[in-house]
Write an enzyme that holds these catalytic residues in place. Structure first.
Site, mmCIF file in Angstrom:
data_model
loop_
_atom_site.group_PDB
_atom_site.id
_atom_site.type_symbol
_atom_site.label_atom_id
_atom_site.label_comp_id
_atom_site.label_asym_id
_atom_site.label_seq_id
_atom_site.Cartn_x
_atom_site.Cartn_y
_atom_site.Cartn_z
ATOM 1 N N GLU A 217 0.751 -1.118 0.094
ATOM 2 C CA GLU A 217 0.159 -0.114 0.127
ATOM 3 C C GLU A 217 0.805 1.309 0.010
ATOM 4 O O GLU A 217 1.953 1.084 0.306
ATOM 5 C CB GLU A 217 -0.762 0.066 1.174
ATOM 6 C CG GLU A 217 -0.401 -0.055 2.519
ATOM 7 C CD GLU A 217 -1.276 -0.416 3.830
ATOM 8 O OE1 GLU A 217 -1.723 -1.487 3.526
ATOM 9 O OE2 GLU A 217 -1.246 0.299 4.702
ATOM 10 N N CYS B 167 0.196 2.391 8.172
ATOM 11 C CA CYS B 167 1.046 1.110 8.499
ATOM 12 C C CYS B 167 0.618 -0.136 8.304
ATOM 13 O O CYS B 167 0.318 -1.011 9.425
ATOM 14 C CB CYS B 167 1.502 1.375 9.959
ATOM 15 S SG CYS B 167 2.117 3.174 10.346
#
Ligand code: SAH
Length: 339
Positions: free
Chosen positions: A88, A329
């Site tokens: 991502e 994260c």
């Protein structure tokens, strides 16, 4: 090999190896990164015969965006790689421009207790083209230019040193994506030998260190990497890094409720970094469903900040981005994989 993974220098060597002039590398860079063509045929000042040779040697595949979630100031992108792995990247809109947080590995082996990314062990390193691709694809999607890059997504960038260095060179190249070195930040949990290597590279990028603790007992609990590279050695390495590069280093400190957020911790932190050319970036913890840590209360954050200020330490509190869309994260990836 993937063409987007080559620095201009490496591409020059390629052209020389096939008996062509090395300035072709600059022409190709202009096609890829300034005009953004997507095929060899579109590189019209490159002879057909050379285009053919390039086609045989290089792929132009880039990771695909398979999900995009948009918040006011944050956008989160999920990418699928050629081998179907997922990573991502996060786009943040600041008043000074757009920044992107890129991933450097599929998974991570550092095992920081508070971090979602590390719940998946490292599957592999990303190739430089897969990091370049995160930027190119986001720019294509939003039709805007990105002005700064932080290497703070999934993975430990210094555990993927060569590919990350090539990535930085490609995006920094004036004929490449042309993002100034001072607009590129690499964040590491503190791999000492690699910090020393980075110091030799002569890149003017920003270095950020995930410190997150003010003593070894605490840091050992939160970050297993500290057992290999304890605080004192890490700080000494940073002192040398600052001395050699003449660059200020960022100290990142996540505030975790009742774990590392006391006034004593703030004082201890001030003591260990005193006199160093650093500034502390306090990070409000982004809570995840899977991990037990809690975000510090506002009053503890304020008190921690005030204590550092009183101790004459340069400090800021990081603005929170994208908590609504779990941009922090590794959270997007873990949702997708259902882990
Ligand atoms: N491995 C590198 C870069 C990736 S992590 C490093 O350790 O620096 C990027 C930053 O996000 C690190 O400072 C990391 O400690 C922090 N981080 C991880 N999980 C977080 C969370 N849930 N909330 C806030 N920051 C987090």
């Amino acid at each position: 090999m993937n063409l987007y993974g080559l620095t201009r220098e490496k591409l020059e060597s390629y052209f020389e190896s096939i008996g062509e002039k090395k300035f072709k590398a600059t022409q190709v860079f202009e096609w890829l990164y300034q005009k953004r063509v997507l095929t060899f045929e579109n590189m019209t000042n490159i002879k057909k015969e050379v285009q053919e040779k390039m086609k045989q040697s290089f792929s132009l595949f880039l990771p695909n965006i398979i999900n995009r979630e948009v918040d006011i100031d944050t956008e989160k992108y999920l990418f699928e790689l050629q081998d179907k792995e997922h990573i991502e990247a996060v786009l943040m809109r600041h008043d000074y421009g757009l920044s992107v947080c890129v991933s450097s590995q599929v998974g991570c082996n550092m095992g920081c207790r508070f971090c979602e990314s590390g719940r998946l062990k490292k599957v592999r390193n990303l190739f430089s083209y897969e990091m370049v691709g995160q930027i190119l694809k986001i720019e294509a999607e939003i039709q805007e230019r990105i002005s700064s890059v932080v290497i703070m997504g999934i993975g430990e960038p210094l555990d993927n040193f060569e590919q990350v260095m090539d990535f930085i060179k490609i995006i920094n190249d004036a004929k490449g994506i042309s993002i100034g070195a001072r607009h590129i930040t690499l964040s590491t949990c503190g791999l000492i030998p690699k910090i020393r290597e980075l110091q030799q590279c002569g890149l003017q990028i920003n270095l950020a260190i995930s410190l997150h603790a003010s003593n070894d007992v605490l840091r050992n609990q939160l970050m297993p990497v500290n057992k290999a590279y304890p605080l004192k050695e890490l700080l000494n390495t940073l002192k040398e890094y600052i001395h050699v590069t003449n660059r200020r280093v960022t100290i990142e400190y996540i505030l975790l409720q009742n774990v590392n957020d006391s006034v004593e911790n703030a004082r201890e932190l001030a003591t260990i970094i005193r006199g160093m050319n650093v500034y502390v970036n306090l990070i409000p913890y982004n809570e995840t469903n899977h991990l037990e840590f809690k975000k510090s209360e506002k009053k503890s954050i304020d008190l921690f900040y005030d204590t550092l200020k009183k101790e004459k330490i340069n400090v800021t509190v990081r603005r929170e981005f994208g908590s609504k869309i779990s941009a922090a994260c590794g959270q997007l990836r873990s949702k997708k994989e259902n882990i």
